[in-house]
Scaffold this active site. Sequence first.
Site, PDB file in Angstrom:
ATOM      1  N   CYS A 273       0.796  -1.237   0.000  1.00 32.15           N
ATOM      2  CA  CYS A 273       0.000   0.000   0.000  1.00 32.15           C
ATOM      3  C   CYS A 273       0.826   1.283   0.000  1.00 32.15           C
ATOM      4  O   CYS A 273       0.787   2.044  -0.970  1.00 32.15           O
ATOM      5  CB  CYS A 273      -0.918   0.005   1.212  1.00 32.15           C
ATOM      6  SG  CYS A 273      -2.102  -1.328   1.167  1.00 32.15           S
TER       7      CYS A 273
HETATM    8  N1  LIG Z   1      -2.652  -5.965   1.728  1.00 33.30           N
HETATM    9  C1  LIG Z   1      -3.118  -4.908   2.374  1.00 33.30           C
HETATM   10  O1  LIG Z   1      -2.750  -4.670   3.517  1.00 33.30           O
HETATM   11  C2  LIG Z   1      -4.116  -3.956   1.708  1.00 33.30           C
HETATM   12  C3  LIG Z   1      -4.743  -2.996   2.520  1.00 33.30           C
HETATM   13  C4  LIG Z   1      -5.666  -2.148   1.952  1.00 33.30           C
HETATM   14  C5  LIG Z   1      -5.920  -2.211   0.586  1.00 33.30           C
HETATM   15  N2  LIG Z   1      -5.285  -3.123  -0.208  1.00 33.30           N
HETATM   16  C6  LIG Z   1      -5.624  -3.150  -1.625  1.00 33.30           C
HETATM   17  O2  LIG Z   1      -6.464  -4.284  -1.877  1.00 33.30           O
HETATM   18  C7  LIG Z   1      -6.182  -4.834  -3.166  1.00 33.30           C
HETATM   19  C8  LIG Z   1      -5.785  -6.296  -3.034  1.00 33.30           C
HETATM   20  O3  LIG Z   1      -4.582  -6.373  -2.287  1.00 33.30           O
HETATM   21  P1  LIG Z   1      -4.090  -7.708  -1.604  1.00 33.30           P
HETATM   22  O4  LIG Z   1      -2.992  -7.316  -0.686  1.00 33.30           O
HETATM   23  O5  LIG Z   1      -5.222  -8.491  -1.080  1.00 33.30           O
HETATM   24  O6  LIG Z   1      -3.463  -8.474  -2.878  1.00 33.30           O
HETATM   25  P2  LIG Z   1      -2.979  -9.992  -2.949  1.00 33.30           P
HETATM   26  O7  LIG Z   1      -1.915 -10.032  -3.975  1.00 33.30           O
HETATM   27  O8  LIG Z   1      -2.706 -10.502  -1.575  1.00 33.30           O
HETATM   28  O9  LIG Z   1      -4.249 -10.772  -3.477  1.00 33.30           O
HETATM   29  C9  LIG Z   1      -4.814 -10.530  -4.706  1.00 33.30           C
HETATM   30  C10 LIG Z   1      -5.438 -11.841  -5.238  1.00 33.30           C
HETATM   31  O10 LIG Z   1      -6.055 -11.535  -6.470  1.00 33.30           O
HETATM   32  C11 LIG Z   1      -5.797 -12.607  -7.380  1.00 33.30           C
HETATM   33  N3  LIG Z   1      -5.974 -12.101  -8.731  1.00 33.30           N
HETATM   34  C12 LIG Z   1      -5.125 -11.378  -9.488  1.00 33.30           C
HETATM   35  N4  LIG Z   1      -5.690 -11.066 -10.659  1.00 33.30           N
HETATM   36  C13 LIG Z   1      -6.919 -11.614 -10.648  1.00 33.30           C
HETATM   37  C14 LIG Z   1      -7.990 -11.652 -11.582  1.00 33.30           C
HETATM   38  N5  LIG Z   1      -7.904 -11.013 -12.740  1.00 33.30           N
HETATM   39  N6  LIG Z   1      -9.104 -12.337 -11.258  1.00 33.30           N
HETATM   40  C15 LIG Z   1      -9.194 -12.976 -10.074  1.00 33.30           C
HETATM   41  N7  LIG Z   1      -8.235 -12.973  -9.147  1.00 33.30           N
HETATM   42  C16 LIG Z   1      -7.119 -12.295  -9.435  1.00 33.30           C
HETATM   43  C17 LIG Z   1      -4.385 -13.032  -7.037  1.00 33.30           C
HETATM   44  O11 LIG Z   1      -4.131 -14.344  -7.490  1.00 33.30           O
HETATM   45  C18 LIG Z   1      -4.390 -12.923  -5.523  1.00 33.30           C
HETATM   46  O12 LIG Z   1      -4.789 -14.123  -4.887  1.00 33.30           O
HETATM   47  C19 LIG Z   1      -5.093  -3.951  -3.762  1.00 33.30           C
HETATM   48  O13 LIG Z   1      -5.699  -2.946  -4.529  1.00 33.30           O
HETATM   49  C20 LIG Z   1      -4.448  -3.330  -2.547  1.00 33.30           C
HETATM   50  O14 LIG Z   1      -3.842  -2.089  -2.843  1.00 33.30           O
HETATM   51  C21 LIG Z   1      -4.383  -4.017   0.342  1.00 33.30           C
END
Ligand SMILES: NC(=O)c1ccc[n+]([C@@H]2O[C@H](COP(=O)([O-])OP(=O)(O)OC[C@H]3O[C@@H](n4cnc5c(N)ncnc54)[C@H](O)[C@@H]3O)[C@@H](O)[C@H]2O)c1
Length: 434
Positions: A273
């Site tokens: 993030c």
């Molecule tokens: N990790 C955090 O602490 C956090 C906090 C707030 C916001 N976010 C936001 O949330 C979103 C997700 O982050 P995250 O950390 O969970 O990511 P992550 O990488 O942990 O998980 C994302 C998942 O999406 C899957 N994926 C990718 N492309 C895909 C598609 N086209 N169709 C279906 N699945 C797909 C991946 O295989 C993965 O399992 C991002 O925008 C991030 O900026 C993350």
Amino acid sequence: MYQQQLLSKIAERTARIGVIGLGYVGLPLALGWARAGFRVTGLDVDERRVDLCRQGLSWISDVPSDELAELVQGGYLTATTDMAALTGLDAVSICVPTPLNKTKDPDITAVLSAVEAISTYLQRGQLIVLESTTYPGTTDELILPRLSQTGLSVGGDFFLAFSPERTDPGNVRFGLRNTPKVVAGITPACLELVAALYRTIVDTVIPVSSTRVAELVKLLENMFRAVNIGMVNELAVIADLLDVNVWEVISAAATKPFGFMPFYPGPGLGGHCIPVDPHYLAWKLRTLNYKTRFIEVASEINGQMPRYVVERITAAMNEAGKCLNGSRILIVGVTYKRDVADLRESPALDIIELLHLRKARIAYADPYIPLLKLAETTLEAVPLDEEQLRNADCVVIVTDHRVFDYAAITATASLIVDTRNATAGMVGSHIGRL
Ligand SMILES: NC(=O)c1ccc[n+]([C@@H]2O[C@H](COP(=O)([O-])OP(=O)(O)OC[C@H]3O[C@@H](n4cnc5c(N)ncnc54)[C@H](O)[C@@H]3O)[C@@H](O)[C@H]2O)c1
């Protein structure tokens, strides 16, 4: 009509919910709704994650496997890679990654591909919620036109909303339930539905007037951290030049009961993030011919911190009559954050790379990361024991996991560079702090 139907289904827990992207954000969210009594389908392109989910095995440290397994066995949670499973779902939350490309511009290909799949199966009465962090305008100027191409109309036939995720991995005090959640809809009906859906798993829902507001709220939160961390990282450099302990300065300033909030310096930003999201805003503003100066300055200072840490290691070793070339450096903690198993954007990776370039021999200790894949080699974690500590020419504390015994490190190591103030209160001329 569709709005009332979905409101009833949400109230009765008969709404079928889909979560696209089972990562740090999506998996806890899917679990939250399953726990609340909904039937949830997790959709992910990663077959391995889908298989693990089906077996009830968690890959996220904040999600306990036994709870996941119970919900899977109870039929509340299923997982699939087949986007055709979107058919028949009443609400779909998009939690796919939003990284940067090599030129630090937004890479929203995962969001686009999720939206493409949704538009293929979009049906009357469906609520679509974007959770992924992105630039203001994504929901109304990118997703809405694509979904509207299906011929269905927003607010009547289908509903579109944005709700930024506030997951804080490793935080034991604030989780999904007690972290207030901002929600916004394209129309009042969309807002009412998204608020109702999230009230089933979150104690406090904060409605705002537009999806753009909600998108900018998330970016403000992350920009606030990036800028303040940038400021204290510069303060660490300034304090060192003035021969002042920056940690003492911050903790004394933090006694002010109003108008001050402590932030702490460190080896650089990490995670999905803070180093990434402000660039989404900077990019969007560049398209409007405006330069976001605070973001640029903070990014520059924070991005320089791994190099600064290596300078401090070099100086400390020089003082001890040693040079980096051929020396054994033990890195303590490599994840981007304390007590999590997440390496994404970790400054430890840059520090190790820079030390390699200076021909140091690197070992690392981190109970969360048994193997560390680097550009040219793979390192295996060593135990943080007396032998490792004695053998190191310099021990560098990069991530202050709670399991480490800092008193033992201080008592045994001959030279320490502590980037987190993990050795606070311990004395010795062999300890150098940021
Ligand atoms: N990790 C955090 O602490 C956090 C906090 C707030 C916001 N976010 C936001 O949330 C979103 C997700 O982050 P995250 O950390 O969970 O990511 P992550 O990488 O942990 O998980 C994302 C998942 O999406 C899957 N994926 C990718 N492309 C895909 C598609 N086209 N169709 C279906 N699945 C797909 C991946 O295989 C993965 O399992 C991002 O925008 C991030 O900026 C993350």
